[in-house]
Design a protein around this motif. Structure first.
Motif, PDB file in Angstrom:
ATOM      1  N   GLY A 269       0.825  -1.197   0.000  1.00  0.00           N
ATOM      2  CA  GLY A 269       0.000   0.000   0.000  1.00  0.00           C
ATOM      3  C   GLY A 269       0.864   1.254   0.000  1.00  0.00           C
ATOM      4  N   ALA A 270       0.314   2.358   0.431  1.00  0.00           N
ATOM      5  CA  ALA A 270       1.008   3.645   0.414  1.00  0.00           C
ATOM      6  C   ALA A 270       2.195   3.632   1.376  1.00  0.00           C
ATOM      7  CB  ALA A 270       0.051   4.765   0.776  1.00  0.00           C
ATOM      8  N   LEU A 271       3.351   4.069   0.869  1.00  0.00           N
ATOM      9  CA  LEU A 271       4.583   4.106   1.667  1.00  0.00           C
ATOM     10  C   LEU A 271       5.366   5.366   1.355  1.00  0.00           C
ATOM     11  CD1 LEU A 271       5.867   0.461   1.038  1.00  0.00           C
ATOM     12  CD2 LEU A 271       4.794   1.290   3.113  1.00  0.00           C
ATOM     13  N   THR A 272       6.206   5.774   2.300  1.00  0.00           N
ATOM     14  CA  THR A 272       7.147   6.856   2.038  1.00  0.00           C
ATOM     15  C   THR A 272       8.346   6.283   1.292  1.00  0.00           C
ATOM     16  OG1 THR A 272       8.385   6.542   4.077  1.00  0.00           O
ATOM     17  CG2 THR A 272       6.494   8.042   4.178  1.00  0.00           C
ATOM     18  N   GLN A 273       9.166   7.155   0.758  1.00  0.00           N
ATOM     19  CA  GLN A 273      10.363   6.695   0.048  1.00  0.00           C
ATOM     20  C   GLN A 273      11.266   5.904   0.992  1.00  0.00           C
ATOM     21  OE1 GLN A 273      12.406   9.618  -2.343  1.00  0.00           O
ATOM     22  NE2 GLN A 273      14.321   8.498  -2.177  1.00  0.00           N
ATOM     23  N   LYS A 274      11.393   6.362   2.207  1.00  0.00           N
ATOM     24  CA  LYS A 274      12.232   5.673   3.189  1.00  0.00           C
ATOM     25  C   LYS A 274      11.702   4.263   3.466  1.00  0.00           C
ATOM     26  CE  LYS A 274      14.166   6.320   7.803  1.00  0.00           C
ATOM     27  NZ  LYS A 274      14.231   7.202   8.969  1.00  0.00           N
ATOM     28  N   GLU A 275      10.390   4.133   3.564  1.00  0.00           N
ATOM     29  CA  GLU A 275       9.788   2.812   3.805  1.00  0.00           C
ATOM     30  C   GLU A 275       9.972   1.898   2.590  1.00  0.00           C
ATOM     31  OE1 GLU A 275       6.179   4.080   6.849  1.00  0.00           O
ATOM     32  OE2 GLU A 275       5.887   4.316   4.680  1.00  0.00           O
ATOM     33  N   ILE A 276       9.912   2.472   1.388  1.00  0.00           N
ATOM     34  CA  ILE A 276      10.146   1.682   0.186  1.00  0.00           C
ATOM     35  C   ILE A 276      11.585   1.181   0.163  1.00  0.00           C
ATOM     36  CG2 ILE A 276      10.226   1.724  -2.342  1.00  0.00           C
ATOM     37  CD1 ILE A 276       7.974   3.862  -2.199  1.00  0.00           C
ATOM     38  N   VAL A 277      12.520   2.028   0.558  1.00  0.00           N
ATOM     39  CA  VAL A 277      13.931   1.632   0.631  1.00  0.00           C
ATOM     40  C   VAL A 277      14.097   0.456   1.599  1.00  0.00           C
ATOM     41  CG1 VAL A 277      16.220   2.364   1.427  1.00  0.00           C
ATOM     42  CG2 VAL A 277      14.860   3.875  -0.043  1.00  0.00           C
ATOM     43  N   GLU A 278      13.448   0.538   2.745  1.00  0.00           N
ATOM     44  CA  GLU A 278      13.549  -0.531   3.739  1.00  0.00           C
ATOM     45  C   GLU A 278      12.916  -1.827   3.241  1.00  0.00           C
ATOM     46  OE1 GLU A 278      11.729   1.136   7.206  1.00  0.00           O
ATOM     47  OE2 GLU A 278      13.374   2.544   7.549  1.00  0.00           O
ATOM     48  N   GLU A 279      11.755  -1.739   2.619  1.00  0.00           N
ATOM     49  CA  GLU A 279      11.039  -2.930   2.154  1.00  0.00           C
ATOM     50  C   GLU A 279      11.731  -3.590   0.961  1.00  0.00           C
ATOM     51  OE1 GLU A 279       8.349  -4.608   3.278  1.00  0.00           O
ATOM     52  OE2 GLU A 279       8.267  -3.289   5.016  1.00  0.00           O
ATOM     53  N   SER A 280      12.225  -2.773   0.038  1.00  0.00           N
ATOM     54  CA  SER A 280      12.805  -3.313  -1.197  1.00  0.00           C
ATOM     55  C   SER A 280      14.287  -3.649  -1.056  1.00  0.00           C
ATOM     56  CB  SER A 280      12.634  -2.309  -2.335  1.00  0.00           C
ATOM     57  OG  SER A 280      13.404  -1.144  -2.093  1.00  0.00           O
ATOM     58  N   MET A 281      14.930  -3.073  -0.059  1.00  0.00           N
ATOM     59  CA  MET A 281      16.367  -3.232   0.155  1.00  0.00           C
ATOM     60  C   MET A 281      17.190  -2.666  -1.008  1.00  0.00           C
ATOM     61  SD  MET A 281      16.210  -6.939   2.071  1.00  0.00           S
ATOM     62  CE  MET A 281      17.943  -7.244   1.915  1.00  0.00           C
ATOM     63  N   LEU A 282      16.619  -1.679  -1.705  1.00  0.00           N
ATOM     64  CA  LEU A 282      17.327  -0.960  -2.756  1.00  0.00           C
ATOM     65  C   LEU A 282      17.908   0.321  -2.161  1.00  0.00           C
ATOM     66  CD1 LEU A 282      14.636  -1.219  -5.586  1.00  0.00           C
ATOM     67  CD2 LEU A 282      16.788  -2.482  -5.471  1.00  0.00           C
ATOM     68  N   SER A 283      18.853   0.918  -2.855  1.00  0.00           N
ATOM     69  CA  SER A 283      19.409   2.180  -2.375  1.00  0.00           C
ATOM     70  C   SER A 283      18.382   3.295  -2.555  1.00  0.00           C
ATOM     71  CB  SER A 283      20.689   2.530  -3.137  1.00  0.00           C
ATOM     72  OG  SER A 283      20.378   2.904  -4.465  1.00  0.00           O
ATOM     73  N   ALA A 284      18.542   4.358  -1.787  1.00  0.00           N
ATOM     74  CA  ALA A 284      17.616   5.495  -1.871  1.00  0.00           C
ATOM     75  C   ALA A 284      17.626   6.099  -3.269  1.00  0.00           C
ATOM     76  CB  ALA A 284      17.985   6.547  -0.826  1.00  0.00           C
ATOM     77  N   ARG A 285      18.796   6.175  -3.873  1.00  0.00           N
ATOM     78  CA  ARG A 285      18.909   6.743  -5.220  1.00  0.00           C
ATOM     79  C   ARG A 285      18.167   5.880  -6.239  1.00  0.00           C
ATOM     80  NH1 ARG A 285      24.481   8.611  -8.212  1.00  0.00           N
ATOM     81  NH2 ARG A 285      23.500   9.212 -10.143  1.00  0.00           N
ATOM     82  N   THR A 286      18.279   4.570  -6.118  1.00  0.00           N
ATOM     83  CA  THR A 286      17.599   3.656  -7.029  1.00  0.00           C
ATOM     84  C   THR A 286      16.090   3.758  -6.874  1.00  0.00           C
ATOM     85  OG1 THR A 286      19.486   2.150  -6.986  1.00  0.00           O
ATOM     86  CG2 THR A 286      17.380   1.238  -7.714  1.00  0.00           C
ATOM     87  N   VAL A 287      15.618   3.851  -5.638  1.00  0.00           N
ATOM     88  CA  VAL A 287      14.188   3.989  -5.384  1.00  0.00           C
ATOM     89  C   VAL A 287      13.684   5.312  -5.950  1.00  0.00           C
ATOM     90  CG1 VAL A 287      12.446   4.281  -3.569  1.00  0.00           C
ATOM     91  CG2 VAL A 287      14.135   2.444  -3.405  1.00  0.00           C
ATOM     92  N   ARG A 288      14.447   6.367  -5.769  1.00  0.00           N
ATOM     93  CA  ARG A 288      14.062   7.679  -6.288  1.00  0.00           C
ATOM     94  C   ARG A 288      13.917   7.624  -7.814  1.00  0.00           C
ATOM     95  NH1 ARG A 288      17.369  10.185  -3.196  1.00  0.00           N
ATOM     96  NH2 ARG A 288      19.112  10.224  -4.632  1.00  0.00           N
ATOM     97  N   TYR A 289      14.866   6.991  -8.490  1.00  0.00           N
ATOM     98  CA  TYR A 289      14.818   6.862  -9.948  1.00  0.00           C
ATOM     99  C   TYR A 289      13.615   6.006 -10.368  1.00  0.00           C
ATOM    100  CZ  TYR A 289      16.038   5.462 -14.683  1.00  0.00           C
ATOM    101  OH  TYR A 289      15.998   5.219 -16.032  1.00  0.00           O
ATOM    102  N   ALA A 290      13.389   4.909  -9.663  1.00  0.00           N
ATOM    103  CA  ALA A 290      12.258   4.025  -9.976  1.00  0.00           C
ATOM    104  C   ALA A 290      10.933   4.767  -9.820  1.00  0.00           C
ATOM    105  CB  ALA A 290      12.292   2.790  -9.079  1.00  0.00           C
ATOM    106  N   LEU A 291      10.804   5.548  -8.764  1.00  0.00           N
ATOM    107  CA  LEU A 291       9.576   6.314  -8.546  1.00  0.00           C
ATOM    108  C   LEU A 291       9.370   7.353  -9.650  1.00  0.00           C
ATOM    109  CD1 LEU A 291       9.725   6.758  -4.686  1.00  0.00           C
ATOM    110  CD2 LEU A 291       8.008   5.462  -5.971  1.00  0.00           C
ATOM    111  N   GLU A 292      10.444   7.981 -10.095  1.00  0.00           N
ATOM    112  CA  GLU A 292      10.341   8.937 -11.199  1.00  0.00           C
ATOM    113  C   GLU A 292       9.817   8.258 -12.452  1.00  0.00           C
ATOM    114  OE1 GLU A 292      14.131  10.780 -11.822  1.00  0.00           O
ATOM    115  OE2 GLU A 292      14.131  11.718  -9.847  1.00  0.00           O
TER     116      GLU A 292
END
Length: 93
Positions: A28-51
């Motif tokens: 469901g709805a998550l913050t970027q930080k929570e997505i980083v924790e759940e996916s175990m991806l780097s913050a930069r990778t998550v930011r790019y994926a969200l874009e």
């Protein structure tokens, strides 16, 4: 739920964006930080994926009221009227 054309677009994304999409789909709805924790991806990778997901308009960004410095991301739940009856029923709920 994403429409068929959106799913085809998602298939063309890098694996990291697909993983972020699946995390949002299951959690469901998550913050970027929570997505980083759940996916175990780097913050930069998550930011790019969200874009990339936002460009396809399958993910919505909203204000996270608990901490206005962060954004809340969730899958866009707008429904296509040509969807089959099961999906249309889910959208009505």
């Amino acid at each position: 739920m994403a429409t068929q054309s959106e799913l085809e677009d998602i298939d063309d994304l890098p694996p990291s964006a697909k993983l972020v999409f699946k995390v949002l789909e299951y959690k469901g709805a998550l913050t970027q930080k929570e997505i980083v924790e759940e996916s175990m991806l780097s913050a930069r990778t998550v930011r790019y994926a969200l874009e990339r997901l936002e460009e396809l308009e399958v993910v919505e960004e909203d204000v996270y009221f608990a901490d206005a410095r962060q954004n809340l991301y969730e899958i866009d739940v707008s429904c296509d009227t040509s969807a089959d009856s099961a999906d249309a029923k889910n959208c009505a709920d």
